[in-house]
Design an enzyme around this catalytic site. Structure first.
Site, short mmCIF file in Angstrom:
data_model
loop_
_atom_site.label_atom_id
_atom_site.label_comp_id
_atom_site.label_asym_id
_atom_site.label_seq_id
_atom_site.Cartn_x
_atom_site.Cartn_y
_atom_site.Cartn_z
N TYR A 131 16.93 93.44 10.32
CA TYR A 131 18.10 94.23 10.71
C TYR A 131 17.96 95.59 10.04
CZ TYR A 131 23.01 95.70 11.09
OH TYR A 131 24.16 96.40 11.38
N ASP A 188 11.93 99.66 5.39
CA ASP A 188 13.39 99.73 5.29
C ASP A 188 13.79 99.03 3.99
OD1 ASP A 188 16.23 98.64 7.34
OD2 ASP A 188 16.06 99.58 5.37
N LYS A 196 22.83 101.14 0.12
CA LYS A 196 23.41 100.13 -0.77
C LYS A 196 23.41 100.56 -2.24
CE LYS A 196 22.25 96.49 2.52
NZ LYS A 196 23.51 95.91 2.99
#
Ligand code: KE4
Length: 430
Positions: A144, A239, A267
């Site tokens: 994702y 990623d 994050k």
């Protein structure tokens, strides 16, 4: 457990917000029941509107590696607030943030701040496409990369949790440029590259997957991708929105010694505030406006409050690398406790873990890719999730999410987690 206030808030929220939540996975759809509305958090604890306390293993989906209300982060934010919240102009804070990222992330020579992981990954593939003049990208099933159109093909995390790994609304034109292959399968990557000779701009992946649950790269996979990209002039994008600053100060690329051309971050980088970033090779990043022609922009990019939080977070992580060993040790203790529980109950479910990320998969298969992750018993996971919640342990409300340990987790919390796991496993198998 008293839930009346959360239920009231959820009832009202559903009239105003799709599904009552601002991100689908929070709706508890995959595990049943209604979501709890969180009122505050401290250290390893979440407190909901009804005053229930939980030991939480979500860390806000990654950012809160130092637990909640960490005084260093909060002090930095408190000091920034009196200077106003946003200017939309360059600040010294953004330079300090860029210096920290370039120093900590091995392959990053230059970096651009954005406001989310989605913005970071969208921008990174635009750079890859604009720089190479090629349109196609290769992603891996179950990975994702945020909700950018190009990524909602065989996507993990909330997309698979909601049963829609391929979202409506993504045009055929976009979808045709995203090629999905199984994770850990170099052969399939080579086959797809043969079928799309000289058309692939980039390969993007989570170097350690969190969004199928925690899935590790097999021996030689990351280095194999690096070799293929070098041979064929393809841009390799890690990623590291989830793994960055999580599994090592320099993320997966530091841990595995494989260096991508571009890295996306998010994050932890914001210390709990909305921050994303993408960076990497200087020649690639200098193709970004206003130096180069590839456009990307953002009103709140480099926001001073978010930078203050992020700088405090990264500075602490850079100066206290020992916490990674402690996080690993505590994660290993929890995993060992769960493995002992499984043994006592004659269960042979799979556990994957690395650093302070781990997942208990309700399948007896090894979980190395999307297909194997999907053999999990989702209903059983849902019952387990709710049983753990009743015992005061707040897990990710999806089998296809990694759990995280923060530095706020102490021995007594580990004991509570492992004991609750035993009781919950016993309950759902009776
Ligand atoms: P955001 O746009 O949510 O900040 O980042 C997107 C993203 C990109 N790359 C990776 C590897 C990610 O894990 C994410 C976002 N992660 C999910 C949880 N697995 C966010 C939680 C949610 O969607 O509510």
């Amino acid at each position: 457990m008293e839930k009346s206030r959360s239920l009231q808030w959820f009832h009202t929220a559903n009239k105003l917000i799709p599904g009552g939540v601002n991100s689908p996975v929070r709706a508890f759809k995959a595990v049943g029941g209604q979501p709890l509305f969180i009122n505050k958090a401290e250290g390893p604890y979440l407190y909901d509107e009804d005053g229930n306390q939980f030991i939480e293993l979500i860390n806000s989906w990654g950012p809160m590696i130092l637990g909640h209300k960490n005084e260093i982060i909060e002090k930095a934010v408190a000091e920034a607030i009196p200077k106003s919240l946003s200017y939309g102009a360059p600040t010294a804070l953004e330079v300090k943030m860029a210096q920290l990222i370039v120093e900590m992330v091995p392959s990053v020579e230059m970096v651009r701040m954005v406001n989310s992981g989605t913005e970071a990954t969208m921008s990174a593939i635009r750079v890859a496409r604009g720089f190479s003049g090629k349109d196609k990208i290769i992603k891996f099933e179950g990975c994702y990369h945020g909700h950018g159109d190009s990524f909602l093909i065989a996507a993990g995390s909330g997309a698979i949790t909601m049963g829609q790994p391929d979202s409506p609304g993504v045009t055929k034109g976009t979808a045709q440029d995203t090629l999905s292959v199984p994770f850990n399968n170099l052969e399939k990557v080579e086959d797809v590259l043969l079928e799309n000779k000289n058309e692939v701009a980039a390969i993007i992946l989570e170097p350690v997957v969190g969004n199928m649950g925690c899935v590790l790269p097999q021996e030689g996979f990351l280095s194999g991708l690096r070799k293929i990209c070098d041979q064929q002039g393809i841009i390799l994008i890690f990623d590291e929105v989830m793994t960055g600053f999580r599994i090592a100060p320099g993320g997966a690329q530091e841990l595995f010694g494989v260096y991508p051309d571009l890295t996306t971050m998010g994050k932890i980088i914001g210390g709990g505030m909305p921050v994303g970033a993408y960076g990497g090779r200087k020649d690639l990043m200098e193709s970004v406006s206003p130096v180069g022609p590839i456009y990307q922009a953002g009103t709140l990019s480099g926001n001073p409050i978010a930078m203050a939080a992020g700088i405090a977070m990264l500075t602490y992580l850079r100066e206290t690398p020992g916490i990674y060993k402690d996080l690993e040790k505590n994660t290993a203790k929890i995993v060992a406790g769960i493995k002992e529980n499984l043994r006592k109950l004659n269960l042979t479910y799979t556990i994957n873990y690395l650093g302070s990320m781990f997942s208990l998969f309700f399948t007896t298969n090894k979980v190395i890719d999307f297909e194997s992750a999907k053999t999990c018993d989702i209903q059983l996971f849902g019952r387990y999730f709710n049983s753990m919640l009743e015992k005061g342990i707040y897990l990710a409300p999806s089998q296809f999410e990694s759990l995280f340990i923060s530095t706020a987790i102490e021995p007594q919390h580990i004991q509570h987690i492992v004991e609750s796991n035993y009781q919950a496993l016993k309950e759902v198998h009776n």
